[in-house]
Write an enzyme that holds these catalytic residues in place. Structure first.
Site, mmCIF file in Angstrom:
data_model
loop_
_atom_site.group_PDB
_atom_site.id
_atom_site.type_symbol
_atom_site.label_atom_id
_atom_site.label_comp_id
_atom_site.label_asym_id
_atom_site.label_seq_id
_atom_site.Cartn_x
_atom_site.Cartn_y
_atom_site.Cartn_z
ATOM 1 C CE1 TYR A 169 7.057 25.260 -0.038
ATOM 2 C CE2 TYR A 169 6.663 26.124 2.721
ATOM 3 C CZ TYR A 169 6.577 25.476 1.663
ATOM 4 O OH TYR A 169 5.541 24.385 1.786
ATOM 5 C CB VAL A 229 -1.167 17.676 -1.399
ATOM 6 C CG1 VAL A 229 -2.484 18.599 -1.441
ATOM 7 C CG2 VAL A 229 -0.395 18.076 -0.312
ATOM 8 C CD1 TRP A 280 17.345 15.763 13.652
ATOM 9 C CD2 TRP A 280 16.028 17.110 12.013
ATOM 10 N NE1 TRP A 280 17.930 15.255 11.977
ATOM 11 C CE2 TRP A 280 17.092 16.479 11.224
ATOM 12 C CE3 TRP A 280 15.367 18.279 10.993
ATOM 13 C CZ2 TRP A 280 17.667 16.164 9.676
ATOM 14 C CZ3 TRP A 280 15.832 17.928 9.860
ATOM 15 C CH2 TRP A 280 16.230 17.333 9.397
ATOM 16 N NE ARG A 312 6.623 23.047 13.204
ATOM 17 C CZ ARG A 312 7.159 23.508 14.231
ATOM 18 N NH1 ARG A 312 6.870 24.637 15.239
ATOM 19 N NH2 ARG A 312 8.825 24.480 13.806
ATOM 20 N N PRO A 359 -2.633 25.198 4.451
ATOM 21 C CG PRO A 359 -1.215 23.895 3.112
ATOM 22 C CD PRO A 359 -1.864 24.733 2.935
ATOM 23 N NE ARG A 396 6.123 10.748 -11.364
ATOM 24 C CZ ARG A 396 5.599 9.858 -12.054
ATOM 25 N NH1 ARG A 396 5.357 9.187 -12.266
ATOM 26 N NH2 ARG A 396 6.868 10.994 -12.441
HETATM 27 N N1 LIG Z 1 3.759 18.559 2.420
HETATM 28 C C1 LIG Z 1 3.837 19.424 3.485
HETATM 29 O O1 LIG Z 1 3.228 19.464 4.929
HETATM 30 C C2 LIG Z 1 2.985 20.984 3.488
HETATM 31 C C3 LIG Z 1 3.291 20.925 1.680
HETATM 32 N N2 LIG Z 1 2.400 22.130 1.694
HETATM 33 C C4 LIG Z 1 1.567 22.838 0.343
HETATM 34 O O2 LIG Z 1 1.162 21.801 -0.434
HETATM 35 C C5 LIG Z 1 2.058 21.674 -1.353
HETATM 36 C C6 LIG Z 1 1.767 20.436 -1.708
HETATM 37 O O3 LIG Z 1 3.310 19.560 -1.348
HETATM 38 P P1 LIG Z 1 3.278 18.351 -1.016
HETATM 39 O O4 LIG Z 1 2.241 17.485 -2.133
HETATM 40 O O5 LIG Z 1 4.225 17.753 0.368
HETATM 41 O O6 LIG Z 1 4.935 18.438 -1.883
HETATM 42 P P2 LIG Z 1 5.765 17.072 -2.123
HETATM 43 O O7 LIG Z 1 6.851 17.088 -2.732
HETATM 44 O O8 LIG Z 1 4.889 15.532 -2.288
HETATM 45 O O9 LIG Z 1 5.061 16.902 -4.307
HETATM 46 C C7 LIG Z 1 5.373 18.489 -4.760
HETATM 47 C C8 LIG Z 1 4.822 18.047 -6.101
HETATM 48 O O10 LIG Z 1 5.080 18.552 -7.108
HETATM 49 C C9 LIG Z 1 5.673 18.431 -8.602
HETATM 50 N N3 LIG Z 1 7.253 19.474 -8.754
HETATM 51 C C10 LIG Z 1 7.725 19.956 -7.961
HETATM 52 N N4 LIG Z 1 8.725 20.908 -9.217
HETATM 53 C C11 LIG Z 1 7.970 20.520 -10.224
HETATM 54 C C12 LIG Z 1 8.083 21.238 -11.375
HETATM 55 N N5 LIG Z 1 9.042 22.503 -11.420
HETATM 56 N N6 LIG Z 1 7.209 21.125 -12.650
HETATM 57 C C13 LIG Z 1 6.639 20.452 -11.743
HETATM 58 N N7 LIG Z 1 5.869 19.780 -10.985
HETATM 59 C C14 LIG Z 1 7.794 19.995 -10.348
HETATM 60 C C15 LIG Z 1 7.184 17.487 -7.645
HETATM 61 O O11 LIG Z 1 6.885 15.949 -9.042
HETATM 62 P P3 LIG Z 1 8.829 15.711 -8.584
HETATM 63 O O12 LIG Z 1 8.646 14.724 -6.957
HETATM 64 O O13 LIG Z 1 8.748 14.748 -9.706
HETATM 65 O O14 LIG Z 1 9.449 16.745 -8.421
HETATM 66 C C16 LIG Z 1 5.636 16.522 -6.471
HETATM 67 O O15 LIG Z 1 4.954 15.271 -7.637
HETATM 68 C C17 LIG Z 1 2.956 22.616 -2.265
HETATM 69 O O16 LIG Z 1 2.100 23.202 -1.886
HETATM 70 C C18 LIG Z 1 3.358 22.858 -0.314
HETATM 71 O O17 LIG Z 1 3.762 24.029 -0.162
HETATM 72 C C19 LIG Z 1 1.916 23.568 2.688
HETATM 73 C C20 LIG Z 1 1.893 23.396 3.913
HETATM 74 C C21 LIG Z 1 2.494 21.883 4.526
HETATM 75 C C1 LIG Z 2 5.556 22.226 6.586
HETATM 76 C C2 LIG Z 2 6.262 23.616 6.877
HETATM 77 O O1 LIG Z 2 7.688 22.126 7.415
HETATM 78 C C3 LIG Z 2 9.022 23.041 7.388
HETATM 79 O O2 LIG Z 2 8.533 24.026 8.790
HETATM 80 P P1 LIG Z 2 8.590 23.171 9.646
HETATM 81 O O3 LIG Z 2 8.123 22.501 10.412
HETATM 82 O O4 LIG Z 2 9.514 23.188 11.102
HETATM 83 O O5 LIG Z 2 9.407 21.536 9.103
HETATM 84 P P2 LIG Z 2 9.932 20.542 10.398
HETATM 85 O O6 LIG Z 2 8.924 19.661 9.559
HETATM 86 O O7 LIG Z 2 11.313 19.992 8.794
HETATM 87 O O8 LIG Z 2 10.664 20.468 11.317
HETATM 88 C C4 LIG Z 2 9.401 20.649 12.912
HETATM 89 C C5 LIG Z 2 9.964 19.920 13.595
HETATM 90 O O9 LIG Z 2 10.041 19.071 13.778
HETATM 91 C C6 LIG Z 2 11.534 19.150 14.315
HETATM 92 N N1 LIG Z 2 12.589 17.953 14.248
HETATM 93 C C7 LIG Z 2 12.776 16.732 14.777
HETATM 94 N N2 LIG Z 2 13.221 15.934 14.372
HETATM 95 C C8 LIG Z 2 12.811 15.571 13.041
HETATM 96 C C9 LIG Z 2 13.630 15.268 11.938
HETATM 97 O O10 LIG Z 2 14.389 14.151 11.943
HETATM 98 N N3 LIG Z 2 13.301 15.525 10.482
HETATM 99 C C10 LIG Z 2 13.255 17.121 10.672
HETATM 100 N N4 LIG Z 2 12.586 17.828 9.548
HETATM 101 N N5 LIG Z 2 12.169 17.775 11.602
HETATM 102 C C11 LIG Z 2 12.588 17.185 12.553
HETATM 103 C C12 LIG Z 2 12.773 19.988 14.309
HETATM 104 O O11 LIG Z 2 13.796 20.825 14.475
HETATM 105 C C13 LIG Z 2 11.137 21.330 13.716
HETATM 106 O O12 LIG Z 2 11.605 22.268 15.552
HETATM 107 C C14 LIG Z 2 8.852 24.853 6.661
HETATM 108 O O13 LIG Z 2 9.993 24.561 6.703
HETATM 109 C C15 LIG Z 2 7.616 24.818 5.794
HETATM 110 O O14 LIG Z 2 8.079 24.403 4.445
HETATM 111 C C16 LIG Z 2 6.408 24.671 6.049
HETATM 112 O O15 LIG Z 2 5.633 25.548 5.318
#
Ligand SMILES: NC(=O)C1=CN([C@@H]2O[C@H](COP(=O)(O)OP(=O)(O)OC[C@H]3O[C@@H](n4cnc5c(N)ncnc54)[C@H](OP(=O)(O)O)[C@@H]3O)[C@@H](O)[C@H]2O)C=CC1
Ligand SMILES: C[C@H]1O[C@H](OP(=O)(O)OP(=O)(O)OC[C@H]2O[C@@H](n3cnc4c(=O)[nH]c(N)nc43)[C@H](O)[C@@H]2O)[C@@H](O)[C@@H](O)C1=O
Length: 360
Positions: A137, A16, A245, A252, A164, A13
């Site tokens: 993390y 990704v 922020w 990025r 990713p 859900r």
């Molecule tokens: N988003 C990004 O920018 C990035 C993500 N990733 C990686 O990609 C993967 C997916 O991330 P993303 O889709 O963004 O994350 P989301 O937070 O959107 O989704 C994470 C999912 O994991 C489930 N989940 C969390 N904890 C538990 C648990 N204890 N038991 C069962 N299910 C659980 C959540 O369910 P619920 O919401 O119900 O808690 C949710 O469905 C992760 O490994 C993340 O580290 C890597 C780089 C960047």
């Molecule tokens: C995917 C990656 O995501 C995290 O890393 P990050 O890339 O630093 O994440 P971010 O998206 O939150 O920020 C990117 C940049 O953006 C700036 N920024 C501006 N304004 C807002 C703002 O309003 N919100 C947020 N969140 N950031 C902001 C912020 O200050 C920073 O300089 C990891 O912890 C780790 O989880 C990881 O793997």
């Protein structure tokens, strides 16, 4: 992957996981097993053991994790290391025990050293110190890569790891405190534009999604203005301002979640651990980067979103918030040399996610 093989998508859900599920269905995979977080807490070893014994999936996409933006990572440090280690330990170990044919572990580019050369090559893993805001993390993610690699070497499993870049798309987290930058700025600019237009109905509808207690149907406009201000959206007599922020200088790289899902399925269909295993005894690059190969500054991103949303006011930078890593552009040669490439350009992706956000 056999079209009828049982596939478990963990975290279906989320951002990704939902895109992987959609991609699998579109490709004709129809034997997919799913559990919500409520149905199966992946941090619980007994429940995960029972699940694998009962379902015996052939393939596993591990997209469940504790995920958040820079401030969430820095604030909930214990939760990020504990929950991620538990989820991945349970799922990877039980995948080995129950004979899973192939597993895909999702890491992140934050595994690379804070000051690593750019673009980030897979082999830069474990060559220097990490960025402190997301160190817990990142350490959990590095443990996941090494766990997959170690099980492959000792037990002959076929567990792949992908790293990713920053992702965005449908079903992202839009929480203004805990989300990543792209969804946060989409939401802030949408609210700011509504404030410019005195569109209180849209603002109330949007803020209604905040944690209970912050807003109710009876909040006055003054109270709503205070809530918006606490999220960095403020109004003076003449203009509306949005807080961004940090300094705006970090760079990025952003990948559309459905492109990410496509890369995950591509790897599961075509690659095995033996294909990525280097001959050197000093193994540092058995994982695969996923990205677009292009990055922009946060200031440029903010301006792009501002223009697409049509917010006319000002943006300003809150330097009390962390910048994090200054640059983390990934080298995607390993994956693109195999024939995979991202399809959705950033501007197109922002338009798509803005439209999705308004619809939801
Ligand atoms: N988003 C990004 O920018 C990035 C993500 N990733 C990686 O990609 C993967 C997916 O991330 P993303 O889709 O963004 O994350 P989301 O937070 O959107 O989704 C994470 C999912 O994991 C489930 N989940 C969390 N904890 C538990 C648990 N204890 N038991 C069962 N299910 C659980 C959540 O369910 P619920 O919401 O119900 O808690 C949710 O469905 C992760 O490994 C993340 O580290 C890597 C780089 C960047
Ligand atoms: C995917 C990656 O995501 C995290 O890393 P990050 O890339 O630093 O994440 P971010 O998206 O939150 O920020 C990117 C940049 O953006 C700036 N920024 C501006 N304004 C807002 C703002 O309003 N919100 C947020 N969140 N950031 C902001 C912020 O200050 C920073 O300089 C990891 O912890 C780790 O989880 C990881 O793997």
């Amino acid at each position: 992957m056999d079209k009828n093989a049982k596939i478990y998508v963990a975290g279906h859900r989320g951002l990704v996981g939902s895109a992987i599920l959609k991609g699998l269905k579109e490709k004709g995979y129809d034997n997919i097993v799913l559990r919500t977080h409520k149905e199966l807490d992946l941090t619980d070893p007994a429940k995960v053991t029972a699940f694998f014994e009962e379902e015996k999936p052939a393939y596993v996409f591990l997209a469940a994790a504790k995920v958040g933006g820079i401030v969430a990572n820095n604030t909930y440090r214990a939760d990020f290391i504990y929950q991620n280690l538990m989820i991945q330990n349970n799922v990877i170990h039980q995948s080995y025990r129950s004979g899973v044919q192939k597993l895909l572990f999702l890491g992140s580019t934050c595994i690379y050293p804070k000051n690593a050369p750019q673009p980030l090559k897979e082999k830069y893993l474990l060559t220097d110190t990490l960025e402190y805001t997301n160190e817990p993390y990142a350490i959990a993610k590095i443990a996941g890569i090494k766990m997959c690699e170690s099980y492959n070497i000792q037990y002959g499993t076929n567990f792949m790891s992908v790293m990713p870049t920053n992702l965005y798309g449908p079903n992202d987290n839009f929480d203004l405190e805990k989300s990543h930058v792209l969804p946060a700025l989409i939401r802030k600019m949408t609210l700011a534009k509504a404030l410019e237009n005195n569109d209180w109905e849209l603002i109330r509808k949007d803020l209604d999604k905040l944690p209970i207690g912050k807003i109710s149907g009876s909040n006055s406009e003054a109270e709503i203005l205070n809530i918006l201000k606490s999220f960095g959206i403020s109004k003076t007599n003449t203009k509306v301002q949005v807080e961004v922020w940090g300094t705006g200088k970090p760079r990025r790289e952003f990948l559309w979640s459905e492109d990410m899902a496509d890369a995950c399925i591509f790897i599961m269909e075509r690659l095995n651990f033996d294909d990525v295993k280097p001959s050197s005894t000093e193994i540092r690059n058995t994982h695969i980067n996923i990205g677009t190969g292009k990055d922009i500054t946060i200031q440029e991103l903010a301006m792009l979103i501002k223009n697409i949303v049509g917010f006319q006011g000002e943006i300003y930078f809150d330097r009390s918030k962390p910048d994090g890593t200054m640059r983390k552009l990934v080298d995607v040669t390993k994956l693109t040399s195999l024939g995979w490439q991202a399809q959705v350009a950033l501007e197109e992706g922002i338009r798509k996610i803005y439209s999705w956000y308004l619809g939801h």
